[in-house]
Motif scaffolding. Structure first.
Motif, PDB file in Angstrom:
ATOM      1  N   LYS A  35       5.564   8.625 -12.650  1.00 21.86           N
ATOM      2  CA  LYS A  35       7.006   8.363 -12.677  1.00 21.86           C
ATOM      3  C   LYS A  35       7.518   7.992 -11.298  1.00 21.86           C
ATOM      4  CE  LYS A  35      11.406  10.316 -14.199  1.00 21.86           C
ATOM      5  NZ  LYS A  35      12.083  11.479 -14.836  1.00 21.86           N
ATOM      6  N   GLU A  36       7.125   8.759 -10.292  1.00 19.19           N
ATOM      7  CA  GLU A  36       7.584   8.464  -8.933  1.00 19.19           C
ATOM      8  C   GLU A  36       7.019   7.137  -8.447  1.00 19.19           C
ATOM      9  OE1 GLU A  36       9.764   8.883  -5.506  1.00 19.19           O
ATOM     10  OE2 GLU A  36       9.877  10.032  -7.373  1.00 19.19           O
ATOM     11  N   ALA A  37       5.764   6.851  -8.792  1.00 19.64           N
ATOM     12  CA  ALA A  37       5.171   5.583  -8.391  1.00 19.64           C
ATOM     13  C   ALA A  37       5.942   4.405  -8.974  1.00 19.64           C
ATOM     14  CB  ALA A  37       3.709   5.534  -8.852  1.00 19.64           C
ATOM     15  N   LEU A  38       6.377   4.527 -10.226  1.00 16.05           N
ATOM     16  CA  LEU A  38       7.153   3.454 -10.853  1.00 16.05           C
ATOM     17  C   LEU A  38       8.518   3.293 -10.206  1.00 16.05           C
ATOM     18  CD1 LEU A  38       6.215   4.199 -14.549  1.00 16.05           C
ATOM     19  CD2 LEU A  38       5.627   2.112 -13.281  1.00 16.05           C
ATOM     20  N   LEU A  39       9.156   4.410  -9.871  1.00 20.25           N
ATOM     21  CA  LEU A  39      10.454   4.346  -9.197  1.00 20.25           C
ATOM     22  C   LEU A  39      10.325   3.646  -7.851  1.00 20.25           C
ATOM     23  CD1 LEU A  39      11.783   7.927 -10.024  1.00 20.25           C
ATOM     24  CD2 LEU A  39      12.774   5.775 -10.831  1.00 20.25           C
ATOM     25  N   GLN A  40       9.305   4.003  -7.091  1.00 23.39           N
ATOM     26  CA  GLN A  40       9.122   3.401  -5.778  1.00 23.39           C
ATOM     27  C   GLN A  40       8.732   1.927  -5.900  1.00 23.39           C
ATOM     28  OE1 GLN A  40      10.071   4.914  -3.145  1.00 23.39           O
ATOM     29  NE2 GLN A  40      10.388   6.885  -4.158  1.00 23.39           N
ATOM     30  N   ALA A  50       2.957  -0.875  -9.303  1.00 22.11           N
ATOM     31  CA  ALA A  50       2.496   0.511  -9.207  1.00 22.11           C
ATOM     32  C   ALA A  50       0.997   0.629  -9.449  1.00 22.11           C
ATOM     33  CB  ALA A  50       3.250   1.382 -10.208  1.00 22.11           C
ATOM     34  N   GLY A  51       0.376  -0.454  -9.888  1.00 25.59           N
ATOM     35  CA  GLY A  51      -1.064  -0.439 -10.102  1.00 25.59           C
ATOM     36  C   GLY A  51      -1.482   0.187 -11.407  1.00 25.59           C
ATOM     37  N   VAL A  52      -0.639   0.071 -12.450  1.00 24.37           N
ATOM     38  CA  VAL A  52      -0.967   0.657 -13.751  1.00 24.37           C
ATOM     39  C   VAL A  52      -0.840  -0.405 -14.834  1.00 24.37           C
ATOM     40  CG1 VAL A  52      -0.247   2.958 -13.035  1.00 24.37           C
ATOM     41  CG2 VAL A  52       1.430   1.424 -14.101  1.00 24.37           C
ATOM     42  N   SER A  53      -1.226  -0.071 -16.038  1.00 22.40           N
ATOM     43  CA  SER A  53      -1.178  -1.018 -17.147  1.00 22.40           C
ATOM     44  C   SER A  53       0.261  -1.266 -17.573  1.00 22.40           C
ATOM     45  CB  SER A  53      -1.967  -0.472 -18.334  1.00 22.40           C
ATOM     46  OG  SER A  53      -1.282   0.625 -18.915  1.00 22.40           O
ATOM     47  N   PRO A  54       0.549  -2.383 -18.253  1.00 18.99           N
ATOM     48  CA  PRO A  54       1.914  -2.672 -18.712  1.00 18.99           C
ATOM     49  C   PRO A  54       2.465  -1.612 -19.652  1.00 18.99           C
ATOM     50  CG  PRO A  54       0.577  -4.657 -18.779  1.00 18.99           C
ATOM     51  CD  PRO A  54      -0.367  -3.525 -18.482  1.00 18.99           C
ATOM     52  N   ALA A  55       1.596  -0.893 -20.339  1.00 17.04           N
ATOM     53  CA  ALA A  55       2.066   0.130 -21.281  1.00 17.04           C
ATOM     54  C   ALA A  55       2.378   1.456 -20.598  1.00 17.04           C
ATOM     55  CB  ALA A  55       1.018   0.350 -22.368  1.00 17.04           C
ATOM     56  N   ALA A  56       1.856   1.664 -19.403  1.00 18.70           N
ATOM     57  CA  ALA A  56       1.987   2.965 -18.741  1.00 18.70           C
ATOM     58  C   ALA A  56       3.438   3.386 -18.487  1.00 18.70           C
ATOM     59  CB  ALA A  56       1.203   2.957 -17.433  1.00 18.70           C
ATOM     60  N   PRO A  57       4.350   2.497 -18.081  1.00 21.67           N
ATOM     61  CA  PRO A  57       5.725   2.928 -17.797  1.00 21.67           C
ATOM     62  C   PRO A  57       6.423   3.592 -18.982  1.00 21.67           C
ATOM     63  CG  PRO A  57       5.348   0.756 -16.874  1.00 21.67           C
ATOM     64  CD  PRO A  57       4.151   1.089 -17.717  1.00 21.67           C
ATOM     65  N   TYR A  58       5.996   3.251 -20.209  1.00 20.57           N
ATOM     66  CA  TYR A  58       6.659   3.809 -21.385  1.00 20.57           C
ATOM     67  C   TYR A  58       6.412   5.305 -21.549  1.00 20.57           C
ATOM     68  CZ  TYR A  58       7.633  -1.001 -22.711  1.00 20.57           C
ATOM     69  OH  TYR A  58       8.091  -2.290 -22.718  1.00 20.57           O
ATOM     70  N   ARG A  59       5.509   5.858 -20.763  1.00 18.07           N
ATOM     71  CA  ARG A  59       5.309   7.302 -20.798  1.00 18.07           C
ATOM     72  C   ARG A  59       6.512   8.048 -20.217  1.00 18.07           C
ATOM     73  NH1 ARG A  59      -0.686   7.379 -17.974  1.00 18.07           N
ATOM     74  NH2 ARG A  59      -1.683   5.849 -19.352  1.00 18.07           N
ATOM     75  N   SER A  93       0.813  -1.207   0.000  1.00 25.36           N
ATOM     76  CA  SER A  93       0.000   0.000   0.000  1.00 25.36           C
ATOM     77  C   SER A  93       0.841   1.248   0.000  1.00 25.36           C
ATOM     78  CB  SER A  93      -0.923   0.005   1.222  1.00 25.36           C
ATOM     79  OG  SER A  93      -0.163   0.007   2.413  1.00 25.36           O
ATOM     80  N   GLU A  94       2.064   1.177   0.530  1.00 20.67           N
ATOM     81  CA  GLU A  94       2.942   2.321   0.558  1.00 20.67           C
ATOM     82  C   GLU A  94       3.510   2.623  -0.820  1.00 20.67           C
ATOM     83  OE1 GLU A  94       5.949   2.009   3.492  1.00 20.67           O
ATOM     84  OE2 GLU A  94       4.640   1.037   4.927  1.00 20.67           O
ATOM     85  N   ARG A  95       3.377   1.658  -1.756  1.00 24.35           N
ATOM     86  CA  ARG A  95       3.981   1.837  -3.066  1.00 24.35           C
ATOM     87  C   ARG A  95       2.934   2.124  -4.145  1.00 24.35           C
ATOM     88  NH1 ARG A  95       7.290  -2.710  -1.043  1.00 24.35           N
ATOM     89  NH2 ARG A  95       5.933  -4.204  -2.067  1.00 24.35           N
ATOM     90  N   GLY A  96       1.711   2.405  -3.720  1.00 28.39           N
ATOM     91  CA  GLY A  96       0.627   2.551  -4.678  1.00 28.39           C
ATOM     92  C   GLY A  96       0.797   3.745  -5.588  1.00 28.39           C
ATOM     93  N   TYR A  97       0.104   3.649  -6.729  1.00 31.67           N
ATOM     94  CA  TYR A  97       0.155   4.724  -7.718  1.00 31.67           C
ATOM     95  C   TYR A  97      -0.854   5.805  -7.343  1.00 31.67           C
ATOM     96  CZ  TYR A  97      -1.000   7.123 -12.069  1.00 31.67           C
ATOM     97  OH  TYR A  97      -1.269   8.058 -13.019  1.00 31.67           O
ATOM     98  N   HIS A  98      -0.423   7.043  -7.383  1.00 33.11           N
ATOM     99  CA  HIS A  98      -1.300   8.169  -7.136  1.00 33.11           C
ATOM    100  C   HIS A  98      -1.383   8.987  -8.423  1.00 33.11           C
ATOM    101  CE1 HIS A  98      -1.337   7.262  -2.873  1.00 33.11           C
ATOM    102  NE2 HIS A  98      -0.037   7.114  -2.949  1.00 33.11           N
TER     103      HIS A  98
END
Length: 242
Positions: A20-25, A48-57, A10-15
């Motif tokens: 970008k910070e959520a992915l780093l954490q 991070a709770g996002v789609s597989p394509a999201a990090p490419y942003r 829960s401390e690493r969730g995407y907000h």
């Protein structure tokens, strides 16, 4: 922020708005759990709770994500070493002791960053900013080695200051990676990592003929009790063993 296995997901969730910070954490958490080579780009997205394509942003690939984490680690590492060195105050050997302890303390407190910095297998050339951050951290060790080199008695043969810095870095890194790391890969020792590093560097500097003993000799060692005599032994370059 330190990342260890006992920190909840829960401390690493995407907000929203902070992907970008959520992915780093998220990646830091995965490194703490599985090591720098133990996760995929998709794993970081899932954590991070996002789609597989999201990090490419924000990141070209997994290597760029790891590079960003390693860079942040080196920046924090440099800050810790710089605070410990404090421009050699109050004297070179005392400040040098603190640098050694700070090196081990960082490896112990920040295992995920330490793994990304030194165990990811990424070439430094992958990112100019990563390489610059790593060089700034090493510059603190080099500055300490240059001050130490200046303590050599006149006419005493010694390696160039850069070589001394590389020797000291190698010793510090070896002890930190084997015996002071903050994860399950830490090897057990019959003494503390700080004591081992102290002895190692003490032998190295004494072998070069450096005057590293700072405490005045006692009037008469024979007049002291054994415990008292032991407490008055000169501290080594990394501090007296506990």
């Amino acid at each position: 922020m330190s990342w260890r296995k006992d920190q909840g997901r829960s401390e690493r969730g995407y907000h929203h708005g902070n992907l970008k910070e959520a992915l780093l954490q998220a990646a830091l958490g995965l490194i703490a759990e599985k090591g720098a080579a133990g996760f995929t780009f998709a794993d970081a997205a899932r954590m991070a709770g996002v789609s597989p394509a999201a990090p490419y942003r924000h990141f070209r690939d997994r290597d760029e994500l790891l590079s960003s984490i390693a860079q942040r680690g080196f920046e924090q590492f440099e800050a810790a070493l710089s605070i410990a060195w404090d421009d050699g105050r109050p004297d070179t050997v005392t400040a040098f002791e603190r640098v050694g302890k700070a090196y081990l303390a960082f490896a112990r407190a920040e295992p995920a960053f330490y793994s990304a910095m030194f165990e990811s297998g990424l070439p430094m050339e992958i990112s100019p900013s990563l390489q610059a951050a790593a060089e700034r951290a090493f510059a603190v060790i080099r500055a300490a080695a240059e001050r130490l080199a200046a303590l050599a008695p006149p006419g005493t043969p010694r390696p160039p200051a850069l070589m001394m810095a590389l020797h000291i870095w190698s010793m510090s890194h070896g002890v930190a990676s084997l015996f002071a790391r903050g994860d399950a890969a830490r090897r057990k020792l019959p003494m503390s990592a700080e004591e081992l590093l102290e002895a190692e560097v003490l032998i190295y500097l004494r072998g070069l003929g450096f005057p590293i003993d700072r405490r005045p000799a006692s009037p008469s060692a024979s007049d002291q009790k054994p415990a008292e005599a032991a407490s008055d032994r000169p501290s080594g370059p990394w501090g007296r063993p506990k």
